[in-house]
Design a protein around this motif. Structure first.
Motif, PDB file in Angstrom:
ATOM      1  N   ALA C  81       0.828  -0.991  -0.113  1.00 35.22           N
ATOM      2  CA  ALA C  81       0.066   0.119   0.020  1.00 35.22           C
ATOM      3  C   ALA C  81       0.762   1.215   0.121  1.00 35.22           C
ATOM      4  O   ALA C  81       0.564   2.434  -0.877  1.00 35.22           O
ATOM      5  CB  ALA C  81      -0.891  -0.087   1.204  1.00 35.22           C
ATOM      6  N   PRO C  82       1.858   1.296   0.871  1.00 37.18           N
ATOM      7  CA  PRO C  82       2.791   2.711   0.922  1.00 37.18           C
ATOM      8  C   PRO C  82       3.590   2.595  -0.590  1.00 37.18           C
ATOM      9  O   PRO C  82       3.470   3.731  -1.042  1.00 37.18           O
ATOM     10  CB  PRO C  82       3.720   2.354   1.806  1.00 37.18           C
ATOM     11  N   VAL C  83       3.675   1.585  -1.084  1.00 44.16           N
ATOM     12  CA  VAL C  83       4.392   1.703  -2.526  1.00 44.16           C
ATOM     13  C   VAL C  83       3.415   2.437  -3.570  1.00 44.16           C
ATOM     14  O   VAL C  83       3.805   3.082  -4.279  1.00 44.16           O
ATOM     15  CB  VAL C  83       5.112   0.273  -3.050  1.00 44.16           C
ATOM     16  N   SER C  84       2.489   1.545  -3.843  1.00 40.78           N
ATOM     17  CA  SER C  84       1.584   2.264  -4.878  1.00 40.78           C
ATOM     18  C   SER C  84       1.053   3.536  -4.342  1.00 40.78           C
ATOM     19  O   SER C  84       0.948   4.451  -5.284  1.00 40.78           O
ATOM     20  CB  SER C  84       0.216   1.289  -4.870  1.00 40.78           C
ATOM     21  N   ALA C  85       0.802   3.895  -3.052  1.00 41.68           N
ATOM     22  CA  ALA C  85       0.557   5.265  -2.509  1.00 41.68           C
ATOM     23  C   ALA C  85       1.446   6.436  -3.008  1.00 41.68           C
ATOM     24  O   ALA C  85       1.442   7.287  -3.624  1.00 41.68           O
ATOM     25  CB  ALA C  85       0.094   5.458  -1.181  1.00 41.68           C
ATOM     26  N   HIS C  86       2.742   5.962  -2.822  1.00 44.12           N
ATOM     27  CA  HIS C  86       4.004   6.783  -3.198  1.00 44.12           C
ATOM     28  C   HIS C  86       3.816   6.958  -4.426  1.00 44.12           C
ATOM     29  O   HIS C  86       4.362   8.002  -5.035  1.00 44.12           O
ATOM     30  CB  HIS C  86       5.226   6.025  -2.607  1.00 44.12           C
ATOM     31  N   MET C  87       3.914   5.973  -5.257  1.00 44.29           N
ATOM     32  CA  MET C  87       3.886   6.113  -6.930  1.00 44.29           C
ATOM     33  C   MET C  87       3.046   6.890  -7.382  1.00 44.29           C
ATOM     34  O   MET C  87       3.019   7.713  -8.350  1.00 44.29           O
ATOM     35  CB  MET C  87       3.823   4.556  -7.434  1.00 44.29           C
ATOM     36  N   ILE C  88       1.609   6.748  -6.798  1.00 44.03           N
ATOM     37  CA  ILE C  88       0.565   7.460  -7.356  1.00 44.03           C
ATOM     38  C   ILE C  88       0.819   9.189  -7.035  1.00 44.03           C
ATOM     39  O   ILE C  88       0.544   9.902  -7.696  1.00 44.03           O
ATOM     40  CB  ILE C  88      -0.900   6.914  -6.607  1.00 44.03           C
ATOM     41  N   ALA C  89       1.165   9.178  -5.538  1.00 41.63           N
ATOM     42  CA  ALA C  89       1.394  10.640  -5.231  1.00 41.63           C
ATOM     43  C   ALA C  89       2.590  11.371  -6.030  1.00 41.63           C
ATOM     44  O   ALA C  89       2.234  12.339  -6.544  1.00 41.63           O
ATOM     45  CB  ALA C  89       1.819  10.564  -3.707  1.00 41.63           C
TER      46      ALA C  89
END
Lengths: 88, 211, 126
Positions: C81-89
């Motif tokens: 979840a943090p990885v995908s959130a970081h990539m989207i952010a």
């Protein structure tokens, strides 16, 4: 009494799913849609879990796992696509 | 990404550059041979356990095939080795995990009530936080821990200078921004106390003494 | 018997909390102004909501293999979840999705202005 709990949980998950669906349809950018579909998948995972508790089985666990990895891969791929397009 | 790359930055911080440089260089060469196998082992064991869990049983055949698959996976999908310090303080790990669970629970409900609260949405900020660690692994853990605590998302990472850029929710005043920055550093200090190297630990103590 | 009913009640409470967090995430998704704020609203309460549902399952099916799989599922979500959130952010920040005046301070922009070559290093994303 227990059935009421499951009904309430089901209604709440349904509302969450509908709100995510609304954002997928409306969402101004592709990133909004991606965030919303990510959330829709997590809601489905929660619903599968609640159903397993209700019916007392564990057969949906692999499906939960697959859904979780699908959500992750989906958002990473879309995010990469978006940042590549805005860079060039 | 060898530790020598980080040397200039840490030398600037230490008072005795030549001594610390040679000491850490010697330490690296000695542990590197032993460390290769050592550092792969937790990953391999984790993959074997995962394989068994997915099959639903732990027979000898499963463990054997699990090891074969794990070795094949780590060979084919090669990842750069994480520079784990090898130090593990069990008590501070528990402290970190307990604080982490408390943070996630409190902050999740805070964001949930902010979403349900009809008052206007608070403003956000993008802040830069200079970490004190020189380890990629600690930095990654800090980023993951802060990302899971609602209210902050990592927007950008500057690995060479160890700066994390966070998008923080509900930071309406400069004081809130500073509080968030302090929070990141506190989490970093907890992680370093749990698994960080001795150098990182000394750096943390140094900055906390001067503050 | 008493233990079973206590566990049943706890299961119900955990499921209700999970459902509540999901709804709150949905409302945040609806109300928050830009993509990154929506990211704040959805990913993290969802993780805790999922954790509650998984806890409920663990309380009902008290078997080692099931609990191991649930733990793995939770850890997998917590790492991804943090990885995908970081990539989207990150994609959102670069794509200019945040309205600039919605931020109190923007220290990343200051850093980029100070160092024009900043973007070429692509740190930590590959």
């Amino acid at each position: 009494m227990s059935d009421w709990v499951f009904l309430a949980v089901g209604v709440m998950l349904l509302i969450a799913g509908l709100l995510a669906l609304y954002r997928i349809i409306r969402g101004p950018s592709i990133l909004d849609r991606m965030i919303a579909s990510d959330m829709l998948l997590t809601t489905i995972i929660c619903a599968l879990g609640a159903e397993m508790v209700y019916n007392g089985h564990t057969r949906s666990l692999p499906a939960m796992l697959v859904l979780a990895s699908t959500a992750f891969l989906g958002s990473v791929v879309v995010a990469r696509y978006v940042s590549r397009r805005t860079n060039s | 990404m060898s530790p020598q790359d980080d040397q200039p930055a840490s030398v600037a911080a230490s008072t005795n550059p030549t001594a610390s440089e040679s000491a850490s260089a010697r330490k690296v060469s000695r542990t590197e041979v032993r460390g290769r196998v050592w550092k792969q082992l937790p990953l391999l064991l984790g993959l074997v356990v995962l394989w068994g869990v997915l099959w639903g049983q732990f027979s000898w055949l499963n463990i054997l095939t699990g090891f074969l698959v794990a070795i094949a996976v780590t060979r084919v999908l090669y990842l750069p080795p994480a520079d784990i310090s090898g130090r593990l303080n069990l008590w501070y790990s528990l402290v970190f995990i307990a604080h982490f669970i408390a943070d996630v629970t409190v902050a999740s409900f805070t964001v949930a009530f902010q979403a349900l609260n009809p008052r206007p949405i608070p403003t956000s900020s993008v802040i830069a936080v200079q970490l004190r660690t020189r380890s990629d692994f600690v930095m990654t853990l800090d980023a993951i821990a802060m990302s899971l605590v609602p209210g902050s998302i990592v927007v950008e990472v500057d690995r060479e200078r160890a700066i994390l850029y966070f998008h923080t929710f509900d930071t309406t005043t400069a004081a809130a921004v500073e509080a968030m920055r302090a929070k990141v550093l506190v989490v970093e200090a907890r992680i370093v106390r749990a698994i960080g190297s001795k150098d990182d630990l000394a750096r943390i103590h140094e900055t906390e003494a001067t503050r | 018997m008493i233990l079973d009913s206590i566990l049943d009640i706890l299961t119900g409470v955990f499921l209700l909390l999970g459902g509540f967090l999901s709804v709150a995430a949905g409302v945040g998704l609806l109300r928050f102004p830009d993509a990154i704020a929506r990211l704040h609203a959805t990913t993290k309460p969802q993780i805790l909501g999922l954790a509650f549902v998984l806890l409920a399952i663990a309380l009902q099916e008290r078997q080692l293999s099931t609990i191991l799989l649930l733990i793995f599922l939770l850890i997998f979500q917590m790492i991804t979840a943090p990885v995908s959130a970081h990539m989207i952010a990150r994609a959102g920040y670069r794509g200019g999705i945040i309205a600039p005046h919605s931020l109190l301070v923007d220290e990343l922009e200051q850093a980029i202005d100070a160092a024009p070559e900043f973007d070429d290093t692509e740190p930590g994303s590959e």
